[in-house]
Design a protein around this motif. Sequence first.
Motif: not given
Length: 233
Positions: A58-76
């Motif tokens: 909910h607080m991405p570095l660039e701010r703005g809309a939340p970022i969602s991520v799936f796949e454990s490797g991509a999340i890490l």
Amino acid sequence: MIDLYYWPTPNGHKITIFLEETDMPYTLVPVNIGAGEQFNPEFLRIAPNNRMPAIVDHMPLERGAPISVFESGAILVYLADKSEQFIAQDSRGRVEVLQWLFWQVGGLGPMAGQNHHFARYAPERIPYAIERYVKETNRLYGVLNKRLADREFIAGGYSIADMASYPWIVSHENQGQNLDDFPHLKRWFEAIKNRPATIRAYARANSISSNTTLSDEAKKILFGQTAQSVNPK
Ligand SMILES: N[C@@H](CCC(=O)N[C@@H](CS)C(=O)NCC(=O)O)C(=O)O
């Protein structure tokens, strides 16, 4: 700040291990995969492959809309980049971590997963399938053992490559493997097991569910999926 869509399985543990190692605040959102909650439309919007883990930041570095991520490797990778922790910051060190992370998500995880499936969950005992995956898991343990012969961790300092692999070694007995055959892997395994963050991550897992057996209903949900499961008429 981070919502972690989670169920206590090896792929879920990867992310709680990371989050417990850092100061990133997070909320666990349980997704009971044995009850079919991975097919809830809200979850599928975040994780179209109907697998957990997934996150919403909910607080991405660039701010703005939340970022969602799936796949454990991509999340890490996302979390390591955001926190600048557990991944080398130079390209040489970074690719070292990434290749072992991809090795885990493309090799150790799926092979050990099939190993569990045929050894523990398949409705009939198929010796060829069991042997195939026990042997392949054994080969992968051998690769990791060799890698760890002359270094403390898989790729430089403790990193997301270690965090991705560790939870898949936890069930070594169920995978038909004896850690005594892999002394370097065993030393690495014990070191990660005793890290306070790992201990906290597994304690959180137990607070969500400590049930490791699957009901017949859960098996139907997990092992009977087709394209229709994600495109209900
Ligand atoms: N490649 C995915 C695999 C994730 C995965 O297989 N998750 C399993 C639990 S370990 C799951 O959510 N299963 C739900 C289902 O099979 O419907 C990742 O690394 O995130």
